[in-house]
Scaffold this motif. Sequence first.
Motif, PDB file in Angstrom:
ATOM      1  N   LEU A  31    -110.844   1.622 -60.470  1.00  0.00           N
ATOM      2  CA  LEU A  31    -109.600   2.337 -60.749  1.00  0.00           C
ATOM      3  C   LEU A  31    -108.663   2.266 -59.552  1.00  0.00           C
ATOM      4  O   LEU A  31    -107.437   2.205 -59.711  1.00  0.00           O
ATOM      5  CB  LEU A  31    -109.903   3.797 -61.102  1.00  0.00           C
ATOM      6  N   GLY A  32    -109.236   2.278 -58.355  1.00  0.00           N
ATOM      7  CA  GLY A  32    -108.409   2.134 -57.160  1.00  0.00           C
ATOM      8  C   GLY A  32    -107.747   0.773 -57.085  1.00  0.00           C
ATOM      9  O   GLY A  32    -106.618   0.641 -56.593  1.00  0.00           O
ATOM     10  N   ILE A  33    -108.440  -0.249 -57.583  1.00  0.00           N
ATOM     11  CA  ILE A  33    -107.848  -1.590 -57.604  1.00  0.00           C
ATOM     12  C   ILE A  33    -106.679  -1.653 -58.585  1.00  0.00           C
ATOM     13  O   ILE A  33    -105.686  -2.351 -58.357  1.00  0.00           O
ATOM     14  CB  ILE A  33    -108.929  -2.633 -57.974  1.00  0.00           C
ATOM     15  N   LEU A  34    -106.787  -0.917 -59.694  1.00  0.00           N
ATOM     16  CA  LEU A  34    -105.717  -0.933 -60.692  1.00  0.00           C
ATOM     17  C   LEU A  34    -104.437  -0.285 -60.184  1.00  0.00           C
ATOM     18  O   LEU A  34    -103.344  -0.653 -60.614  1.00  0.00           O
ATOM     19  CB  LEU A  34    -106.185  -0.214 -61.961  1.00  0.00           C
ATOM     20  N   SER A  64    -100.238  -0.091 -49.808  1.00  0.00           N
ATOM     21  CA  SER A  64    -100.213  -1.276 -48.962  1.00  0.00           C
ATOM     22  C   SER A  64     -98.802  -1.832 -48.840  1.00  0.00           C
ATOM     23  O   SER A  64     -97.945  -1.630 -49.696  1.00  0.00           O
ATOM     24  CB  SER A  64    -101.144  -2.343 -49.552  1.00  0.00           C
ATOM     25  N   LYS A  65     -98.568  -2.527 -47.734  1.00  0.00           N
ATOM     26  CA  LYS A  65     -97.252  -3.124 -47.525  1.00  0.00           C
ATOM     27  C   LYS A  65     -97.007  -4.287 -48.483  1.00  0.00           C
ATOM     28  O   LYS A  65     -95.868  -4.614 -48.793  1.00  0.00           O
ATOM     29  CB  LYS A  65     -97.120  -3.605 -46.086  1.00  0.00           C
ATOM     30  N   THR A  66     -98.066  -4.935 -48.916  1.00  0.00           N
ATOM     31  CA  THR A  66     -97.944  -6.025 -49.873  1.00  0.00           C
ATOM     32  C   THR A  66     -98.719  -5.686 -51.135  1.00  0.00           C
ATOM     33  O   THR A  66     -99.778  -5.059 -51.069  1.00  0.00           O
ATOM     34  CB  THR A  66     -98.481  -7.341 -49.286  1.00  0.00           C
ATOM     35  N   GLU A  67     -98.200  -6.105 -52.249  1.00  0.00           N
ATOM     36  CA  GLU A  67     -98.828  -5.841 -53.537  1.00  0.00           C
ATOM     37  C   GLU A  67     -98.956  -7.152 -54.294  1.00  0.00           C
ATOM     38  O   GLU A  67     -98.034  -7.972 -54.291  1.00  0.00           O
ATOM     39  CB  GLU A  67     -97.993  -4.848 -54.345  1.00  0.00           C
ATOM     40  N   ILE A  68    -100.111  -7.361 -54.900  1.00  0.00           N
ATOM     41  CA  ILE A  68    -100.350  -8.571 -55.690  1.00  0.00           C
ATOM     42  C   ILE A  68    -100.230  -8.191 -57.158  1.00  0.00           C
ATOM     43  O   ILE A  68    -101.084  -7.474 -57.696  1.00  0.00           O
ATOM     44  CB  ILE A  68    -101.727  -9.174 -55.395  1.00  0.00           C
ATOM     45  N   GLU A  69     -99.184  -8.656 -57.786  1.00  0.00           N
ATOM     46  CA  GLU A  69     -98.962  -8.346 -59.193  1.00  0.00           C
ATOM     47  C   GLU A  69     -99.806  -9.252 -60.087  1.00  0.00           C
ATOM     48  O   GLU A  69     -99.972 -10.435 -59.811  1.00  0.00           O
ATOM     49  CB  GLU A  69     -97.481  -8.508 -59.539  1.00  0.00           C
ATOM     50  N   ASN A  70    -100.341  -8.665 -61.163  1.00  0.00           N
ATOM     51  CA  ASN A  70    -101.130  -9.400 -62.164  1.00  0.00           C
ATOM     52  C   ASN A  70    -102.381 -10.030 -61.559  1.00  0.00           C
ATOM     53  O   ASN A  70    -102.856 -11.060 -62.037  1.00  0.00           O
ATOM     54  CB  ASN A  70    -100.281 -10.479 -62.838  1.00  0.00           C
ATOM     55  N   LYS A  71    -102.946  -9.399 -60.521  1.00  0.00           N
ATOM     56  CA  LYS A  71    -104.104  -9.989 -59.847  1.00  0.00           C
ATOM     57  C   LYS A  71    -105.355  -9.993 -60.726  1.00  0.00           C
ATOM     58  O   LYS A  71    -106.235 -10.844 -60.551  1.00  0.00           O
ATOM     59  CB  LYS A  71    -104.388  -9.228 -58.556  1.00  0.00           C
ATOM     60  N   LEU A  72    -105.432  -9.072 -61.677  1.00  0.00           N
ATOM     61  CA  LEU A  72    -106.620  -9.018 -62.528  1.00  0.00           C
ATOM     62  C   LEU A  72    -106.708 -10.201 -63.478  1.00  0.00           C
ATOM     63  O   LEU A  72    -107.786 -10.473 -64.023  1.00  0.00           O
ATOM     64  CB  LEU A  72    -106.640  -7.714 -63.317  1.00  0.00           C
ATOM     65  N   VAL A 123    -104.092 -21.290 -59.422  1.00  0.00           N
ATOM     66  CA  VAL A 123    -103.343 -21.846 -60.556  1.00  0.00           C
ATOM     67  C   VAL A 123    -102.320 -20.838 -61.069  1.00  0.00           C
ATOM     68  O   VAL A 123    -101.148 -21.180 -61.320  1.00  0.00           O
ATOM     69  CB  VAL A 123    -104.314 -22.268 -61.678  1.00  0.00           C
ATOM     70  N   LEU A 124    -102.747 -19.589 -61.207  1.00  0.00           N
ATOM     71  CA  LEU A 124    -101.830 -18.550 -61.686  1.00  0.00           C
ATOM     72  C   LEU A 124    -100.717 -18.280 -60.679  1.00  0.00           C
ATOM     73  O   LEU A 124     -99.581 -17.978 -61.062  1.00  0.00           O
ATOM     74  CB  LEU A 124    -102.609 -17.260 -61.964  1.00  0.00           C
ATOM     75  N   TRP A 125    -101.038 -18.388 -59.388  1.00  0.00           N
ATOM     76  CA  TRP A 125    -100.011 -18.205 -58.360  1.00  0.00           C
ATOM     77  C   TRP A 125     -98.997 -19.341 -58.399  1.00  0.00           C
ATOM     78  O   TRP A 125     -97.789 -19.127 -58.254  1.00  0.00           O
ATOM     79  CB  TRP A 125    -100.673 -18.121 -56.992  1.00  0.00           C
TER      80      TRP A 125
END
Length: 254
Positions: free
Chosen positions: A167-170, A175-183, A224-226
């Motif tokens: 849940l913390g990952i969701l 953080s100063k940087t965020e990775i969108e759609n990482k899941l 690939v997604l990146w």
Amino acid sequence: MSKNSNKSFNDWAHSFGRIGTVIALAYMIIMPVIVCTVFDCFPTDFASVLKGSIGIFALFVPVGIAEAISYTPILGSSCYLTFITGNIMNLKLPCVMNAQKIAKVEANTPEGDAISLVAVAASSILTIIVISLGLVFLVPLRPVLENPTVKLASGYMLPSMFGALFLGILTKGSSKTEIENKLFSIVVPFILVCIGIFAGVLSAGMEGISLLFMIPVTILCARVLWKKGIVRVVDNSPEAQAAKAAAKAAEKAE
């Protein structure tokens, strides 16, 4: 943190980590030799020892390699102390992740390394204290520990802890940087693992082997997604947010 102080901290951490690892390995080897010497119980049938050890090696060697590859980027310089003291998945890793989140630092940074080292050290000290108290009060607490309700509840401790971490990952966090759609990067590995389990290819005891295969698959999927722009790295620093606000203001003015 300056580059010189960062370098000196890394040198100090790696030096003491290597020394501690060598001492721990020597202790693990010397103690059985001392016990076998004192009680004169050295194994004579080495073929049986080797036969019994093959299964253990097949189980724990892949797990150890996978843990070193997957956990070190998060643990940083505290990986030495973590691997020496053990209990990585169920204790040390959650402590590090929670400490980094509370301190608002990122993994794989000098600040994150310092926080993770403090978290692992504090966790190790607390573990020693709890184990010592458990040994002292083991007999008085035996009726409580053997209670069926307590046994049932203890079986849910590890799943509940990892559920909280997931849940913390969701959440976006601080953080100063965020990775969108990482899941999205774990969709293909998740499907492959499910297929392997239902097909009977993966079974209990093969966690380390599956991790070794799924780590490069996850990295490849993320790349690939990146490249396709589905997974994006967003800068949430105050400077970046100010620049975005200024750009939007300039667009509205035009």
